[in-house]
Design an enzyme around this catalytic site. Sequence first.
Site, PDB file in Angstrom:
ATOM      1  CG  PHE A 140      28.571   9.847 -18.059  1.00  0.00           C
ATOM      2  CD1 PHE A 140      29.203   9.040 -19.001  1.00  0.00           C
ATOM      3  CD2 PHE A 140      27.190   9.814 -17.984  1.00  0.00           C
ATOM      4  CE1 PHE A 140      28.467   8.216 -19.852  1.00  0.00           C
ATOM      5  CE2 PHE A 140      26.441   8.997 -18.835  1.00  0.00           C
ATOM      6  CZ  PHE A 140      27.080   8.191 -19.758  1.00  0.00           C
ATOM      7  CG  ASP A 225      25.050  16.598 -16.514  1.00  0.00           C
ATOM      8  OD1 ASP A 225      24.028  16.281 -15.876  1.00  0.00           O
ATOM      9  OD2 ASP A 225      25.585  15.861 -17.360  1.00  0.00           O
ATOM     10  CE  LYS A 254      21.613   9.255 -14.143  1.00  0.00           C
ATOM     11  NZ  LYS A 254      21.553   7.836 -14.449  1.00  0.00           N
TER      12      LYS A 254
HETATM   13  C1  LIG Z   1      25.657  13.471 -14.953  1.00  0.00           C
HETATM   14  C2  LIG Z   1      24.929  12.736 -16.036  1.00  0.00           C
HETATM   15  N1  LIG Z   1      24.599  13.383 -17.155  1.00  0.00           N
HETATM   16  C3  LIG Z   1      23.922  12.772 -18.146  1.00  0.00           C
HETATM   17  C4  LIG Z   1      23.577  11.455 -18.061  1.00  0.00           C
HETATM   18  C5  LIG Z   1      22.834  10.802 -19.194  1.00  0.00           C
HETATM   19  O1  LIG Z   1      21.499  10.645 -18.875  1.00  0.00           O
HETATM   20  P1  LIG Z   1      20.591   9.677 -19.752  1.00  0.00           P
HETATM   21  O2  LIG Z   1      21.138   8.295 -19.583  1.00  0.00           O
HETATM   22  O3  LIG Z   1      19.205   9.851 -19.194  1.00  0.00           O
HETATM   23  O4  LIG Z   1      20.687  10.131 -21.159  1.00  0.00           O
HETATM   24  C6  LIG Z   1      23.906  10.728 -16.904  1.00  0.00           C
HETATM   25  C7  LIG Z   1      23.562   9.303 -16.802  1.00  0.00           C
HETATM   26  O5  LIG Z   1      24.118   8.554 -16.038  1.00  0.00           O
HETATM   27  C8  LIG Z   1      24.596  11.385 -15.871  1.00  0.00           C
HETATM   28  O6  LIG Z   1      24.940  10.758 -14.735  1.00  0.00           O
END
Ligand SMILES: Cc1ncc(COP(=O)(O)O)c(C=O)c1O
Length: 404
Positions: A140, A225, A254
């Site tokens: 994700f 990520d 986050k």
């Molecule tokens: C691993 C990862 N990358 C990216 C995101 C996306 O972040 P945002 O919701 O701040 O755009 C998330 C959100 O849950 C995530 O867990």
Amino acid sequence: MTTTNKVDRALFDDVMVPNYNPAKMIPVKGEGSRVWDQEGKEYVDFAGGIAVNCLGHCHPAMVKALTEQGNKLWHLSNVFTNEPAIRLAKKLTDATFAERVYFANSGAEANEAALKLARRWALDKFGPDKNQIIAFNKGFHGRTFFTVTVGGQPAYSEGFGPKPGAVEHVDYNDLAALEKLMSEQTCAVMMEPLQGEGGVISPDVDFVKGVRALCDKYNALLIFDEVQTGFGRTGSLYAYQQLGVAPDILSTAKALGGGFPIGAMLTTTEIAQHLKPGTHGSTYGGNPLACAVAEAVFDVVNTNDVLEGVKKREQLFKDALQKINDKYNVFKDIRGKGLLLGAELTEQFEGKARDFLNAAADEGTMVLVAGPSVIRFTPSLIIPEQDIVEGLARFERAVAKLAG
Ligand SMILES: Cc1ncc(COP(=O)(O)O)c(C=O)c1O
């Protein structure tokens, strides 16, 4: 249409786009790892705003940073720079492999920047054919069209028209499958160093090392990520620091702002130079309020006390969840790292993680799910031990209701 001034869940349904289906209760106040709703009911917060509230609610250092900056300077745009942004970038580069920082407002935006940078780097250095991006099933990376396409859950990317091209997926922890797909046309491999949304799935260390080696072999960039795993969540500032494998680009968001929206992309000088003036940007990226808060969060989180404390709390959670399982036999696996933990339900309760979430909320504990069968815990990194004990006692009552 509701016409009263009462702000309640029914009004949400009247005025909001229905892409979310939030809980019936509306929280109005938080302090540390406790939250209160409109009716005054109190909850222990094991959700932490989905791995965001790393210092709990209304931490004094964050409140101080926000109010001090709020009385000084709110916004400039990137036509001008500002002191908090430069200070935060310096701290992030001093603490990591990175030498350069790009600020964004969210995880998806940080990833969008990472992916665009990778494509531009490859174009500049190797030409237009080197454009393949490989990512992992169940991964994700956010909800922009590029990041949702790179994410490994097609349900999130389908139904919006033609997707960005040259994006492919293989199974996480399957190095042979990755090797088969990689070539000199691979521009980047993007991965979470522990899949969060996909079900709290840890990588094998050898797999991560193998991914790094393949990226080196084919001149491809490795993008980690760390939006969910980063900023202390797994017991080091970033998860890569415990894996012994450094990426070329890292995204963080986050917990970086502890509840104030901010994201960042970290990379090396050599790679960063491919985003020249005008190639990418954001009105709010590097906003002084966001950076001032993130700097305060950094100063608290990046200490031995907090990072070692995460490991202690991990053990408290895992031991207590195991005890609950010894009584009720509801989990087939209790896993994760630091305070990014998952409890996967047995076959008998498959697909029922949300029932556990709802039952826990009724008992006064906020938890999360990660997919249909995994209950996820991402509390504050400094949650007091007595809140862990109390929250899990309430959670056990919820488990007893469903499985007793
Ligand atoms: C691993 C990862 N990358 C990216 C995101 C996306 O972040 P945002 O919701 O701040 O755009 C998330 C959100 O849950 C995530 O867990």
